[in-house]
Write a protein that holds these residues in place. Structure first.
Motif, short mmCIF file in Angstrom:
data_model
loop_
_atom_site.label_atom_id
_atom_site.label_comp_id
_atom_site.label_asym_id
_atom_site.label_seq_id
_atom_site.Cartn_x
_atom_site.Cartn_y
_atom_site.Cartn_z
N GLU A 78 -5.73 -8.09 6.43
CA GLU A 78 -4.19 -7.99 6.73
C GLU A 78 -3.90 -9.06 7.88
OE1 GLU A 78 -3.57 -3.08 7.03
OE2 GLU A 78 -4.16 -3.98 8.72
N GLU A 112 -1.83 -8.73 1.14
CA GLU A 112 -0.64 -7.58 0.96
C GLU A 112 -1.36 -6.39 0.33
OE1 GLU A 112 2.62 -8.15 -1.84
OE2 GLU A 112 1.93 -10.32 -1.45
N LYS A 159 -3.15 -11.49 -2.76
CA LYS A 159 -2.79 -12.89 -1.87
C LYS A 159 -2.34 -14.02 -2.84
CE LYS A 159 -3.95 -15.62 2.01
NZ LYS A 159 -4.96 -16.17 2.91
#
Length: 167
Positions: free
Chosen positions: A134, A139, A159
């Motif tokens: 994170e 995500e 990502k």
């Protein structure tokens, strides 16, 4: 009186090695010994799904600290994507930024192979790993194959791989 001694800065070197490299394998075994017991209450003694093999591994990154194998991570080819797997930093080498650096090496390796995005999967009993991903701009995404969305264990990420900034 002030103590003026300093700890020498460790020398960190990087190697891309094969899946079979004994130093990387030893780190993966240490990862299994550390992380595996967290999942026994859920999974029992069964092998986690989606384990890489030498046939689907693109590259393995190995960090050496003062010549000692300290951290590793793997870039694996799945049918529709590239995936980060088996990222581990040995306990004696934590807090040196190696996990972040391994991720950056694997992201660059994926870019070099033409990827515009990269995926990874971790387990819900690895909060430090989840926090790292994170922090590094990954995500959350739906659980993807070969992982089982119904087992409640997998936490998956994606990502975008923007080209590295030119400096």
């Amino acid at each position: 009186m002030t103590d003026t001694r300093t700890t020498p800065t460790p020398s960190i070197t990087w190697e891309e090695v094969s899946w079979e490299d004994s130093r990387a394998a030893a780190l993966r075994n240490a990862m299994d010994a550390e992380v595996g017991p967290r999942y026994v209450p859920i999974r029992g003694a069964s092998t986690p799904p989606g384990r890489p093999t030498g046939d689907d591994v693109e590259t393995v990154v190995l960090a050496l600290v003062d010549g000692e194998a300290a951290a590793t991570g793997t870039l694996r080819r799945l049918p529709e994507r590239l995936e980060v797997k088996r990222l581990f930093v040995g306990p004696a080498f934590r807090r040196l930024g190696l996990a972040r650096a391994i991720l950056a090496h694997l992201e660059n390796a994926a870019r070099a192979r033409g990827a515009v995005e990269l995926f990874l999967q971790t387990g819900n009993r690895q909060p430090d790993a989840i926090a790292l991903y994170e922090r590094e701009g990954w995500e959350h995404v739906e659980v993807f194959a070969p992982y089982d969305p119904s087992d409640g264990i997998s936490v998956c990420f994606r990502k975008d791989l923007a080209p590295p900034a030119e400096g």
